[in-house]
Scaffold this motif. Sequence first.
Motif, PDB file in Angstrom:
ATOM      1  N   PRO A 254       3.311 123.041  -3.528  1.00  0.00           N
ATOM      2  CA  PRO A 254       3.594 124.747  -3.972  1.00  0.00           C
ATOM      3  C   PRO A 254       3.805 125.505  -2.674  1.00  0.00           C
ATOM      4  O   PRO A 254       4.293 126.409  -2.794  1.00  0.00           O
ATOM      5  N   ALA A 255       2.953 125.593  -1.728  1.00  0.00           N
ATOM      6  CA  ALA A 255       2.718 126.330  -0.568  1.00  0.00           C
ATOM      7  C   ALA A 255       3.584 125.987   0.618  1.00  0.00           C
ATOM      8  O   ALA A 255       3.531 126.780   1.633  1.00  0.00           O
ATOM      9  N   ALA A 256       4.233 124.964   0.438  1.00  0.00           N
ATOM     10  CA  ALA A 256       5.398 124.265   1.315  1.00  0.00           C
ATOM     11  C   ALA A 256       4.646 124.154   2.670  1.00  0.00           C
ATOM     12  O   ALA A 256       5.097 124.241   3.670  1.00  0.00           O
ATOM     13  N   ASP A 257       3.461 123.558   2.496  1.00  0.00           N
ATOM     14  CA  ASP A 257       2.608 123.257   3.756  1.00  0.00           C
ATOM     15  C   ASP A 257       2.668 121.763   4.093  1.00  0.00           C
ATOM     16  O   ASP A 257       2.190 121.313   5.134  1.00  0.00           O
ATOM     17  N   PHE A 258       3.125 120.967   3.131  1.00  0.00           N
ATOM     18  CA  PHE A 258       3.171 119.596   3.473  1.00  0.00           C
ATOM     19  C   PHE A 258       4.091 118.860   2.352  1.00  0.00           C
ATOM     20  O   PHE A 258       4.373 119.493   1.387  1.00  0.00           O
ATOM     21  N   VAL A 259       4.528 117.753   2.697  1.00  0.00           N
ATOM     22  CA  VAL A 259       5.601 116.870   1.916  1.00  0.00           C
ATOM     23  C   VAL A 259       4.989 115.768   1.186  1.00  0.00           C
ATOM     24  O   VAL A 259       4.274 114.896   2.233  1.00  0.00           O
ATOM     25  N   VAL A 260       4.964 115.474   0.117  1.00  0.00           N
ATOM     26  CA  VAL A 260       4.456 114.142  -0.395  1.00  0.00           C
ATOM     27  C   VAL A 260       5.731 113.104  -0.498  1.00  0.00           C
ATOM     28  O   VAL A 260       6.968 113.761  -0.990  1.00  0.00           O
ATOM     29  N   PHE A 261       5.486 111.866  -0.255  1.00  0.00           N
ATOM     30  CA  PHE A 261       6.586 110.927  -0.339  1.00  0.00           C
ATOM     31  C   PHE A 261       6.151 109.321  -0.663  1.00  0.00           C
ATOM     32  O   PHE A 261       4.937 109.241  -0.473  1.00  0.00           O
ATOM     33  N   THR A 262       7.114 108.773  -1.067  1.00  0.00           N
ATOM     34  CA  THR A 262       6.727 107.278  -1.277  1.00  0.00           C
ATOM     35  C   THR A 262       7.487 106.437  -0.164  1.00  0.00           C
ATOM     36  O   THR A 262       8.397 106.735   0.199  1.00  0.00           O
ATOM     37  N   ARG A 263       6.519 105.640   0.266  1.00  0.00           N
ATOM     38  CA  ARG A 263       7.085 104.503   1.537  1.00  0.00           C
ATOM     39  C   ARG A 263       6.660 103.243   1.155  1.00  0.00           C
ATOM     40  O   ARG A 263       5.855 102.777   0.512  1.00  0.00           O
ATOM     41  N   GLY A 264       7.720 102.294   1.199  1.00  0.00           N
ATOM     42  CA  GLY A 264       7.670 100.851   1.034  1.00  0.00           C
ATOM     43  C   GLY A 264       8.363 100.309  -0.324  1.00  0.00           C
ATOM     44  O   GLY A 264       8.585 101.245  -1.304  1.00  0.00           O
ATOM     45  N   GLY A 265       8.416  99.175  -0.667  1.00  0.00           N
ATOM     46  CA  GLY A 265       9.073  98.734  -1.864  1.00  0.00           C
ATOM     47  C   GLY A 265      10.526  98.931  -2.046  1.00  0.00           C
ATOM     48  O   GLY A 265      11.050  99.318  -0.874  1.00  0.00           O
ATOM     49  N   SER A 266      10.963  98.579  -3.190  1.00  0.00           N
ATOM     50  CA  SER A 266      12.418  98.846  -3.367  1.00  0.00           C
ATOM     51  C   SER A 266      12.503  99.853  -4.443  1.00  0.00           C
ATOM     52  O   SER A 266      11.794 100.142  -5.591  1.00  0.00           O
ATOM     53  N   PHE A 267      13.437 100.670  -4.059  1.00  0.00           N
ATOM     54  CA  PHE A 267      13.696 102.045  -4.869  1.00  0.00           C
ATOM     55  C   PHE A 267      14.805 101.880  -6.033  1.00  0.00           C
ATOM     56  O   PHE A 267      15.338 102.532  -6.563  1.00  0.00           O
TER      57      PHE A 267
ATOM     58  N   GLY B  43       1.525 103.327  -5.469  1.00  0.00           N
ATOM     59  CA  GLY B  43       2.292 104.100  -6.492  1.00  0.00           C
ATOM     60  C   GLY B  43       3.785 104.489  -6.051  1.00  0.00           C
ATOM     61  O   GLY B  43       4.043 104.443  -4.812  1.00  0.00           O
ATOM     62  N   HIS B  44       4.263 105.418  -6.751  1.00  0.00           N
ATOM     63  CA  HIS B  44       5.746 105.822  -6.623  1.00  0.00           C
ATOM     64  C   HIS B  44       5.839 107.036  -7.368  1.00  0.00           C
ATOM     65  O   HIS B  44       5.078 107.319  -8.467  1.00  0.00           O
ATOM     66  N   ALA B  45       7.079 107.531  -7.252  1.00  0.00           N
ATOM     67  CA  ALA B  45       7.649 108.682  -8.047  1.00  0.00           C
ATOM     68  C   ALA B  45       6.638 109.973  -8.382  1.00  0.00           C
ATOM     69  O   ALA B  45       6.357 110.194  -9.543  1.00  0.00           O
TER      70      ALA B  45
END
Length: 231
Positions: free
Chosen positions: A106-119, A155-157
């Motif tokens: 919400p504060a635009a100070d970090f980004v959450v992401f998924t890495r690995g596996g198949s999308f 996890g993901h999404a």
Amino acid sequence: MNRLSRYRIAHANFLLSVFAVGLGVGGGPALAKGEQFTIHDVLSAPFPSELRAAPQGNRVAWILNDGGSRNIWVADATDVNKSNAHPITTYEGDDGVDIGDIRWSPAADFVVFTRGGSFEGGGSINAKSLPEGGPSQEIWVAAIDGHATRRLGMGHAAEVSPKRDQIAYILSNQVWVATLSSPGEPAQLIHDRGQSGSLSWSPDGQRIAFVSTRGDHAFVGVYDFGKHNVV
């Protein structure tokens, strides 16, 4: 997929490519006279995707695949010189490990992401034929200030709460939650008889909607954090 949808996707990818070229990221020098444009040049060309604007301020984030190395880049979209674009992850090598599901805090100070596996349907990808197999999908956090990325867990999404210090995500087709500011253990939020997905927070962060798929039908459910129930 109809023709209009294909056009919109093609147009979005074109704009991302133009944006990346304008930023000057991942692009090599122009070919000198007499040089050949090889298949390697084609296959290693930088490819941006998943452009996402921050919820506040002027930042944008996107994924850049440069020669097989996939990283997250950020920039101030109002900088006409595009000189501030920089990666906030430092993955190297064409290892086939993909990145996706990027979301801003919400504060635009970090980004959450998924890495690995198949999308594209789940499972793992083992591009290097490792005996232990390819990496499973994991959720990571990358800070804008340059701090090292932090692993939250499997996890993901993931979807970041607009108000609460939490993310909700999918693990083994179930809804889980984790706290962003502390290294506490994630917890399963809902024990669903079906397969959960399509998470969406309410604007006040007090509820989260999800889809429970159950074979030949599905339900839309809403979890209330104040009442601790599902409707």
